[in-house]
Design an enzyme around this catalytic site. Structure first.
Site, PDB file in Angstrom:
ATOM      1  N   VAL A  63     -15.832 -16.000  47.662  1.00  0.00           N
ATOM      2  CA  VAL A  63     -16.189 -17.281  48.276  1.00  0.00           C
ATOM      3  C   VAL A  63     -15.446 -18.469  47.662  1.00  0.00           C
ATOM      4  O   VAL A  63     -15.467 -19.561  48.226  1.00  0.00           O
ATOM      5  CB  VAL A  63     -17.715 -17.551  48.219  1.00  0.00           C
ATOM      6  CG1 VAL A  63     -18.479 -16.565  49.068  1.00  0.00           C
ATOM      7  CG2 VAL A  63     -18.227 -17.576  46.777  1.00  0.00           C
ATOM      8  N   ASN A  89     -25.112 -17.499  49.545  1.00  0.00           N
ATOM      9  CA  ASN A  89     -25.924 -16.987  48.445  1.00  0.00           C
ATOM     10  C   ASN A  89     -25.114 -16.541  47.227  1.00  0.00           C
ATOM     11  O   ASN A  89     -25.643 -16.530  46.116  1.00  0.00           O
ATOM     12  CB  ASN A  89     -26.745 -15.804  49.002  1.00  0.00           C
ATOM     13  CG  ASN A  89     -27.276 -14.893  47.926  1.00  0.00           C
ATOM     14  OD1 ASN A  89     -28.234 -15.245  47.241  1.00  0.00           O
ATOM     15  ND2 ASN A  89     -26.662 -13.723  47.762  1.00  0.00           N
ATOM     16  N   SER A 143     -31.328 -23.139  42.977  1.00  0.00           N
ATOM     17  CA  SER A 143     -32.100 -22.475  41.931  1.00  0.00           C
ATOM     18  C   SER A 143     -33.119 -23.477  41.406  1.00  0.00           C
ATOM     19  O   SER A 143     -32.947 -24.690  41.574  1.00  0.00           O
ATOM     20  CB  SER A 143     -31.149 -22.077  40.782  1.00  0.00           C
ATOM     21  OG  SER A 143     -31.858 -21.673  39.639  1.00  0.00           O
ATOM     22  N   TYR A 156     -24.275 -23.562  34.750  1.00  0.00           N
ATOM     23  CA  TYR A 156     -25.027 -23.013  35.888  1.00  0.00           C
ATOM     24  C   TYR A 156     -25.940 -24.079  36.485  1.00  0.00           C
ATOM     25  O   TYR A 156     -25.992 -24.280  37.699  1.00  0.00           O
ATOM     26  CB  TYR A 156     -25.843 -21.815  35.395  1.00  0.00           C
ATOM     27  CG  TYR A 156     -26.639 -21.082  36.457  1.00  0.00           C
ATOM     28  CD1 TYR A 156     -26.036 -20.108  37.251  1.00  0.00           C
ATOM     29  CD2 TYR A 156     -27.988 -21.353  36.655  1.00  0.00           C
ATOM     30  CE1 TYR A 156     -26.772 -19.432  38.218  1.00  0.00           C
ATOM     31  CE2 TYR A 156     -28.725 -20.685  37.619  1.00  0.00           C
ATOM     32  CZ  TYR A 156     -28.109 -19.714  38.395  1.00  0.00           C
ATOM     33  OH  TYR A 156     -28.848 -19.055  39.363  1.00  0.00           O
ATOM     34  N   ALA A 158     -25.720 -27.338  36.245  1.00  0.00           N
ATOM     35  CA  ALA A 158     -24.930 -28.413  36.872  1.00  0.00           C
ATOM     36  C   ALA A 158     -24.443 -27.979  38.253  1.00  0.00           C
ATOM     37  O   ALA A 158     -24.507 -28.750  39.222  1.00  0.00           O
ATOM     38  CB  ALA A 158     -23.747 -28.778  35.980  1.00  0.00           C
ATOM     39  N   LYS A 160     -25.819 -25.749  40.236  1.00  0.00           N
ATOM     40  CA  LYS A 160     -26.949 -25.632  41.167  1.00  0.00           C
ATOM     41  C   LYS A 160     -27.501 -27.007  41.543  1.00  0.00           C
ATOM     42  O   LYS A 160     -27.923 -27.210  42.688  1.00  0.00           O
ATOM     43  CB  LYS A 160     -28.042 -24.739  40.571  1.00  0.00           C
ATOM     44  CG  LYS A 160     -27.616 -23.272  40.378  1.00  0.00           C
ATOM     45  CD  LYS A 160     -27.234 -22.593  41.688  1.00  0.00           C
ATOM     46  CE  LYS A 160     -27.011 -21.089  41.525  1.00  0.00           C
ATOM     47  NZ  LYS A 160     -26.648 -20.428  42.793  1.00  0.00           N
ATOM     48  N   ILE A 189     -36.213 -14.298  39.470  1.00  0.00           N
ATOM     49  CA  ILE A 189     -36.399 -13.244  40.467  1.00  0.00           C
ATOM     50  C   ILE A 189     -35.881 -11.928  39.872  1.00  0.00           C
ATOM     51  O   ILE A 189     -34.853 -11.921  39.168  1.00  0.00           O
ATOM     52  CB  ILE A 189     -35.624 -13.584  41.770  1.00  0.00           C
ATOM     53  CG1 ILE A 189     -35.947 -15.011  42.284  1.00  0.00           C
ATOM     54  CG2 ILE A 189     -35.906 -12.531  42.848  1.00  0.00           C
ATOM     55  CD1 ILE A 189     -37.413 -15.275  42.616  1.00  0.00           C
TER      56      ILE A 189
HETATM   57  N1  LIG Z   1     -32.197 -13.804  40.154  1.00  0.00           N
HETATM   58  C1  LIG Z   1     -32.669 -15.010  39.916  1.00  0.00           C
HETATM   59  O1  LIG Z   1     -33.608 -15.191  39.118  1.00  0.00           O
HETATM   60  C2  LIG Z   1     -32.075 -16.197  40.622  1.00  0.00           C
HETATM   61  C3  LIG Z   1     -32.786 -17.410  40.549  1.00  0.00           C
HETATM   62  C4  LIG Z   1     -32.276 -18.528  41.206  1.00  0.00           C
HETATM   63  C5  LIG Z   1     -31.081 -18.433  41.906  1.00  0.00           C
HETATM   64  N2  LIG Z   1     -30.415 -17.244  41.951  1.00  0.00           N
HETATM   65  C6  LIG Z   1     -29.160 -17.204  42.705  1.00  0.00           C
HETATM   66  O2  LIG Z   1     -29.284 -16.221  43.709  1.00  0.00           O
HETATM   67  C7  LIG Z   1     -27.978 -15.785  44.088  1.00  0.00           C
HETATM   68  C8  LIG Z   1     -27.981 -14.272  44.153  1.00  0.00           C
HETATM   69  O3  LIG Z   1     -28.171 -13.769  42.844  1.00  0.00           O
HETATM   70  P1  LIG Z   1     -29.007 -12.446  42.508  1.00  0.00           P
HETATM   71  O4  LIG Z   1     -30.038 -12.820  41.548  1.00  0.00           O
HETATM   72  O5  LIG Z   1     -29.323 -11.714  43.753  1.00  0.00           O
HETATM   73  O6  LIG Z   1     -27.903 -11.691  41.615  1.00  0.00           O
HETATM   74  P2  LIG Z   1     -26.941 -10.449  41.917  1.00  0.00           P
HETATM   75  O7  LIG Z   1     -26.022 -10.434  40.748  1.00  0.00           O
HETATM   76  O8  LIG Z   1     -27.751  -9.264  42.248  1.00  0.00           O
HETATM   77  O9  LIG Z   1     -26.165 -10.916  43.234  1.00  0.00           O
HETATM   78  C9  LIG Z   1     -25.091 -11.820  43.219  1.00  0.00           C
HETATM   79  C10 LIG Z   1     -24.027 -11.280  44.168  1.00  0.00           C
HETATM   80  O10 LIG Z   1     -22.982 -12.264  44.284  1.00  0.00           O
HETATM   81  C11 LIG Z   1     -21.750 -11.571  44.265  1.00  0.00           C
HETATM   82  N3  LIG Z   1     -20.640 -12.432  43.858  1.00  0.00           N
HETATM   83  C12 LIG Z   1     -20.342 -12.882  42.616  1.00  0.00           C
HETATM   84  N4  LIG Z   1     -19.219 -13.630  42.658  1.00  0.00           N
HETATM   85  C13 LIG Z   1     -18.807 -13.659  43.949  1.00  0.00           C
HETATM   86  C14 LIG Z   1     -17.725 -14.273  44.631  1.00  0.00           C
HETATM   87  N5  LIG Z   1     -16.805 -14.989  43.973  1.00  0.00           N
HETATM   88  N6  LIG Z   1     -17.614 -14.116  45.985  1.00  0.00           N
HETATM   89  C15 LIG Z   1     -18.529 -13.366  46.642  1.00  0.00           C
HETATM   90  N7  LIG Z   1     -19.569 -12.725  46.064  1.00  0.00           N
HETATM   91  C16 LIG Z   1     -19.715 -12.896  44.730  1.00  0.00           C
HETATM   92  C17 LIG Z   1     -21.967 -10.435  43.261  1.00  0.00           C
HETATM   93  O11 LIG Z   1     -20.998  -9.409  43.396  1.00  0.00           O
HETATM   94  C18 LIG Z   1     -23.370  -9.999  43.624  1.00  0.00           C
HETATM   95  O12 LIG Z   1     -23.381  -9.002  44.617  1.00  0.00           O
HETATM   96  C19 LIG Z   1     -27.026 -16.398  43.078  1.00  0.00           C
HETATM   97  O13 LIG Z   1     -26.398 -17.549  43.647  1.00  0.00           O
HETATM   98  C20 LIG Z   1     -27.941 -16.816  41.943  1.00  0.00           C
HETATM   99  O14 LIG Z   1     -27.401 -17.888  41.191  1.00  0.00           O
HETATM  100  C21 LIG Z   1     -30.892 -16.138  41.333  1.00  0.00           C
END
Ligand SMILES: NC(=O)c1ccc[n+]([C@@H]2O[C@H](COP(=O)([O-])OP(=O)(O)OC[C@H]3O[C@@H](n4cnc5c(N)ncnc54)[C@H](O)[C@@H]3O)[C@@H](O)[C@H]2O)c1
Length: 252
Positions: A63, A89, A143, A156, A158, A160, A189
């Site tokens: 992305v 996402n 987030s 991170y 900053a 978000k 999560i």
């Molecule tokens: N898990 C949590 O507690 C939490 C909380 C708040 C926000 N988030 C956000 O949710 C989103 C999903 O995270 P998750 O927890 O499911 O983690 P995850 O690591 O399971 O999923 C993240 C996905 O993003 C993909 N990714 C990474 N860099 C990429 C790129 N340059 N282009 C395309 N895809 C890419 C990864 O390969 C992975 O499949 C993220 O943006 C994360 O910051 C997660």
């Protein structure tokens, strides 16, 4: 079904919240366009979505690469005719360290994926969505760390916070085109990202949960439910909102 015949784009769909949302959209009748940098994980998501009977378009996508994002959104429109909704996402977790300990490479990677990536996806989504006539809905992944500070993960946090600002600004810019733009702000999560955090800093997640009124991790399905609502006509008068899904972590 909430997304019957909608074409929905989901980035970061190989794992965690992205995969769960892709499957939830498939169950709600959507045609889904899924992408990720992780091709093996993406293939597993495609297999599960097709088993639910969904029409699926998939390709690897970084992305943070403008040319790839432009080509990918064009390919989705070629395949499905239009884009009705998008969940931007994809994200990376950043390192747990004080800011003077962060390297420039880490800063740039977190900003490139988590903030610039969301801007690039929206840029090439709205170009197509503006021609829909009957509007569209975008949901950006922020987030809880986009609403309050996250000491020892400042890059991170900053990025978000940037997603929340980008979402509100874009919501104002595209409301007249009937494109609604909202963000989701999950707390902790249960995903591989949080498992990695726990491995790097054992005890950190447990300690943080002590400050969460509901005292537990959220599930990927709980986030997916909120995203599906924001993508669907059920939220037709909501735009520019940053929705907490965090067991009361930020607001209580
Ligand atoms: N898990 C949590 O507690 C939490 C909380 C708040 C926000 N988030 C956000 O949710 C989103 C999903 O995270 P998750 O927890 O499911 O983690 P995850 O690591 O399971 O999923 C993240 C996905 O993003 C993909 N990714 C990474 N860099 C990429 C790129 N340059 N282009 C395309 N895809 C890419 C990864 O390969 C992975 O499949 C993220 O943006 C994360 O910051 C997660």
């Amino acid at each position: 079904m909430l997304l019957q015949d909608h074409s929905i784009v989901i980035t970061g769909a190989a794992s965690g919240i992205g995969r769960a949302t892709a499957l939830a959209a498939a169950r709600e009748g959507a045609r889904i366009a899924v992408s990720d940098v992780d091709s093996a994980g993406l293939a597993a998501t495609v297999e599960q979505a097709e088993a639910l009977g969904a029409a699926v378009y998939s390709d690897t996508l970084d992305v943070s690469n403008a040319q790839h994002v432009e080509a990918y959104m064009g390919a989705v429109v070629e395949r499905f005719g239009r884009i009705d909704g998008a969940f931007n996402n994809a994200g990376v977790g950043g390192d747990i360290a004080r800011l003077h300990q962060l390297g420039e490479d880490l800063w740039d990677r977190v900003m490139d994926v988590n903030l610039k990536g969301v801007w690039l996806c929206m840029k090439y989504q709205v170009l197509h969505m503006r021609h829909n006539g009957d509007g569209a809905s975008i949901v950006n992944m922020a987030s809880a760390a986009g609403l309050v500070g996250f000491p020892n993960n400042s890059a991170y946090s900053a990025a978000k916070h940037g997603v929340v600002g980008l979402t509100k600004s874009a919501a104002g810019e595209y409301a007249r085109d009937n494109i609604r733009i909202n963000a989701v702000c999950p707390g902790y999560i249960d995903t591989p990202m949080v498992a990695t955090l726990e491995k790097t800093r054992p005890g950190l997640v447990g300690a943080t949960l002590q400050g969460v009124p509901m005292r537990r991790l959220g599930t990927v399905e709980e986030v997916a439910e909120a995203v599906i609502f924001l993508l669907s006509p059920r939220s037709s008068f909501m735009t520019g909102h940053a929705m907490s899904i965090d067991g009361g972590m930020v607001v209580l």
